[in-house]
Design a protein around this motif. Structure first.
Motif, PDB file in Angstrom:
ATOM      1  N   PHE A  90      -0.160  -5.412   9.868  1.00 53.20           N
ATOM      2  CA  PHE A  90      -1.346  -4.595   9.614  1.00 53.20           C
ATOM      3  C   PHE A  90      -1.557  -4.331   8.118  1.00 53.20           C
ATOM      4  CE2 PHE A  90       0.209  -3.634  13.816  1.00 53.20           C
ATOM      5  CZ  PHE A  90      -0.930  -3.561  14.593  1.00 53.20           C
ATOM      6  N   SER A  91      -0.621  -4.786   7.304  1.00 53.69           N
ATOM      7  CA  SER A  91      -0.643  -4.471   5.883  1.00 53.69           C
ATOM      8  C   SER A  91      -1.478  -5.463   5.086  1.00 53.69           C
ATOM      9  CB  SER A  91       0.793  -4.455   5.339  1.00 53.69           C
ATOM     10  OG  SER A  91       0.799  -4.300   3.937  1.00 53.69           O
ATOM     11  N   PRO A  92      -2.195  -5.006   4.056  1.00 57.36           N
ATOM     12  CA  PRO A  92      -2.905  -5.935   3.169  1.00 57.36           C
ATOM     13  C   PRO A  92      -1.943  -6.720   2.277  1.00 57.36           C
ATOM     14  CG  PRO A  92      -3.127  -3.683   2.374  1.00 57.36           C
ATOM     15  CD  PRO A  92      -2.457  -3.596   3.711  1.00 57.36           C
ATOM     16  N   ALA A  93      -0.668  -6.291   2.243  1.00 55.02           N
ATOM     17  CA  ALA A  93       0.346  -6.991   1.441  1.00 55.02           C
ATOM     18  C   ALA A  93       1.607  -7.184   2.295  1.00 55.02           C
ATOM     19  CB  ALA A  93       0.675  -6.200   0.178  1.00 55.02           C
ATOM     20  N   PRO A  94       1.582  -8.117   3.254  1.00 62.62           N
ATOM     21  CA  PRO A  94       2.727  -8.285   4.167  1.00 62.62           C
ATOM     22  C   PRO A  94       4.016  -8.689   3.471  1.00 62.62           C
ATOM     23  CG  PRO A  94       1.127 -10.069   4.436  1.00 62.62           C
ATOM     24  CD  PRO A  94       0.475  -9.034   3.573  1.00 62.62           C
ATOM     25  N   ASP A  95       3.909  -9.265   2.258  1.00 62.25           N
ATOM     26  CA  ASP A  95       5.107  -9.667   1.525  1.00 62.25           C
ATOM     27  C   ASP A  95       5.944  -8.468   1.097  1.00 62.25           C
ATOM     28  OD1 ASP A  95       2.704  -9.329  -0.100  1.00 62.25           O
ATOM     29  OD2 ASP A  95       4.008  -9.704  -1.825  1.00 62.25           O
ATOM     30  N   LEU A  96       5.391  -7.250   1.168  1.00 62.58           N
ATOM     31  CA  LEU A  96       6.157  -6.047   0.826  1.00 62.58           C
ATOM     32  C   LEU A  96       7.151  -5.679   1.928  1.00 62.58           C
ATOM     33  CD1 LEU A  96       3.417  -3.746  -0.747  1.00 62.58           C
ATOM     34  CD2 LEU A  96       5.102  -5.187  -1.913  1.00 62.58           C
ATOM     35  N   ARG A  97       7.039  -6.314   3.085  1.00 61.48           N
ATOM     36  CA  ARG A  97       7.949  -6.084   4.214  1.00 61.48           C
ATOM     37  C   ARG A  97       8.034  -4.589   4.540  1.00 61.48           C
ATOM     38  NH1 ARG A  97      13.467  -8.704   3.224  1.00 61.48           N
ATOM     39  NH2 ARG A  97      13.565  -8.652   5.504  1.00 61.48           N
ATOM     40  N   GLU A  98       6.845  -4.007   4.666  1.00 56.94           N
ATOM     41  CA  GLU A  98       6.751  -2.555   4.833  1.00 56.94           C
ATOM     42  C   GLU A  98       7.108  -2.125   6.250  1.00 56.94           C
ATOM     43  OE1 GLU A  98       3.601   0.921   3.434  1.00 56.94           O
ATOM     44  OE2 GLU A  98       3.011  -1.184   3.456  1.00 56.94           O
ATOM     45  N   ARG A  99       7.778  -0.976   6.332  1.00 52.04           N
ATOM     46  CA  ARG A  99       8.112  -0.321   7.587  1.00 52.04           C
ATOM     47  C   ARG A  99       7.643   1.125   7.502  1.00 52.04           C
ATOM     48  NH1 ARG A  99       9.244  -5.022   7.745  1.00 52.04           N
ATOM     49  NH2 ARG A  99      11.170  -6.013   8.461  1.00 52.04           N
TER      50      ARG A  99
END
Length: 214
Positions: free
Chosen positions: A146-155
């Motif tokens: 759902f993130s605009p920056a999936p490379d941040l590997r956000e949780r």
């Protein structure tokens, strides 16, 4: 996990797209203020009442995602009066006390990353002291889809999560990566959560409270 509705998916996307993280007037700040208010017994202000529908959709989106077991990181850069870690660790900076053995309560949706180097980069930005929280948990939600920056590997964590402070260590890449394995060129989490052998740490042994506050 359950299916995510369009309304809750949009709320999550908007939350993750907020460019004013750290600003109390930004979407992150207003949501966290709302979560704190909802979990208190005080009457809700008109401003919080307006946020309740959005907060409900955001929480529904997170509850629909499966829980993830693993290790996550948060990088913080904190300006302290003394220029040392003292106020950042003892609670005076307003982010909680990190005395080993104590409990921390995160009342809002805490944003973390599975990549320790992203957390390190965030912690090094600014003129304050650098602090990285290394969090082992069973309940984070992977929101990279759902993130605009999936490379941040956000949780994200659901609001009102409790964590116990295990230990404090020096700012060291080896310590950040401890407990992670490299598989296929990307960090992968070890499934085992063994009790650490403190004597085996050597130079990476936990700091005493006095040393950490210097």
């Amino acid at each position: 996990g359950k299916s995510t509705s369009l309304a809750s998916a949009m709320a999550l996307r908007l939350f993750l797209s907020d460019k004013n993280v750290g600003d109390p007037q930004g979407l992150h700040g207003r949501c966290n203020e709302g979560f704190t208010a909802l979990y208190s017994s005080a009457p809700l202000s008109e401003k919080i009442e307006e946020m309740v529908p959005f907060i409900a959709q955001l929480e529904a989106a997170l509850e629909a995602l499966p829980s993830q077991r693993g290790t996550q990181f948060i990088g913080l850069n904190i300006v302290t009066p003394s220029g040392t870690m003292c106020e950042a660790l003892n609670g005076e900076a307003g982010i909680g006390s990190f005395y080993p053995g104590g409990l921390l309560v995160w009342r809002g949706c805490a944003t973390v990353t599975a990549d320790p180097m992203i957390a390190k980069e965030a912690a090094m930005k600014g003129r304050g002291v650098s602090l990285i929280l290394k969090v082992r948990s069973l309940s984070s939600r992977d929101v990279s889809d759902f993130s605009p920056a999936p490379d941040l590997r956000e949780r994200l964590f659901l609001p009102r999560r409790f964590f116990r402070v295990a230990s404090i260590h020096g700012f060291d890449d080896l310590q950040l990566r401890r407990g992670l394995s490299i598989a296929g060129g990307a960090p992968a989490l070890l499934e085992a959560y063994d009790v650490p052998d403190i004597g085996a740490y050597g130079a990476n042994a936990p700091l005493s409270w006095e040393d950490a506050c210097r």
